[in-house]
Design a protein around this motif. Structure first.
Motif, short mmCIF file in Angstrom:
data_model
loop_
_atom_site.label_atom_id
_atom_site.label_comp_id
_atom_site.label_asym_id
_atom_site.label_seq_id
_atom_site.Cartn_x
_atom_site.Cartn_y
_atom_site.Cartn_z
N GLU A 138 -14.05 -52.87 42.53
CA GLU A 138 -14.55 -53.23 41.21
C GLU A 138 -13.39 -53.66 40.32
O GLU A 138 -12.29 -53.12 40.42
N TYR A 139 -13.65 -54.59 39.42
CA TYR A 139 -12.60 -55.12 38.54
C TYR A 139 -13.26 -55.66 37.28
O TYR A 139 -14.49 -55.88 37.24
N PHE A 140 -12.45 -55.87 36.27
CA PHE A 140 -12.94 -56.51 35.06
C PHE A 140 -11.79 -57.21 34.36
O PHE A 140 -10.62 -56.91 34.61
N LEU A 141 -12.12 -58.19 33.53
CA LEU A 141 -11.11 -58.92 32.79
C LEU A 141 -10.38 -57.98 31.83
O LEU A 141 -10.97 -57.01 31.33
N ALA A 142 -9.12 -58.31 31.55
CA ALA A 142 -8.33 -57.46 30.65
C ALA A 142 -7.35 -58.31 29.85
O ALA A 142 -7.12 -59.48 30.16
N TYR A 143 -6.78 -57.71 28.84
CA TYR A 143 -5.68 -58.25 28.05
C TYR A 143 -5.94 -59.70 27.61
O TYR A 143 -6.99 -59.99 27.06
N GLY A 144 -4.98 -60.59 27.82
CA GLY A 144 -5.11 -61.96 27.33
C GLY A 144 -6.28 -62.72 27.92
O GLY A 144 -6.89 -63.55 27.25
N THR A 145 -6.62 -62.42 29.16
CA THR A 145 -7.75 -63.10 29.79
C THR A 145 -9.06 -62.69 29.12
O THR A 145 -9.92 -63.54 28.85
N LEU A 146 -9.20 -61.41 28.82
CA LEU A 146 -10.39 -60.94 28.12
C LEU A 146 -10.42 -61.47 26.69
O LEU A 146 -11.46 -61.92 26.21
N LEU A 147 -9.28 -61.46 26.02
CA LEU A 147 -9.20 -61.99 24.66
C LEU A 147 -9.63 -63.46 24.63
O LEU A 147 -10.42 -63.87 23.79
#
Length: 125
Positions: free
Chosen positions: A50-59
């Motif tokens: 499992e994974y999810f977007l984070a940091y600059g990619t999520l922003l």
């Protein structure tokens, strides 16, 4: 860059470790970022990670509805470091190449022919 060999379940796995190198990349194009994330998504799904977007990619996804222009990496968080670590040879064989490991923190990958890289951070309790 330095060749490094690690043990994964009793098997040797060798990769090019870039930990000590200045980590400079040209900005990714939108196409580069999409291709890197698509490849990672397909392979992580196949590994059951499992994974999810984070940091600059999520922003970028929230603020701009896309990747941040000029970004040099994509960022995700994975929930299972043990399975990720054990999957490194599989990921390598499928074209998602590891180039630095900070156990418990961060794994960085690249895709041949694409600018930029993918940082996979480890979810902590």
């Amino acid at each position: 860059m330095k060749e490094k060999t690690i043990d994964i379940n009793g098997e040797s796995f060798t990769y090019m470790d870039e930990v000590g190198d200045p980590y400079k990349f040209n900005p990714m194009t939108q196409e580069d970022a999409q291709d890197i994330l698509k490849k990672a998504s397909e392979l992580l799904d196949e590994c059951g990670i499992e994974y999810f977007l984070a940091y600059g990619t999520l922003l970028g996804a929230v603020r701009e509805g896309n990747f941040i222009k000029g970004d040099e990496d994509a960022d995700i968080v994975v929930t299972d470091e043990k399975t990720l670590y054990e999957s490194l040879p599989f990921l390598w064989g499928k074209g998602l190449f590891i180039n630095r490991i900070f156990k418990g923190e961060l794994y960085t990958f690249h895709v041949e022919g694409r600018r930029g890289h993918l940082d996979m951070y480890i979810l902590k309790p």
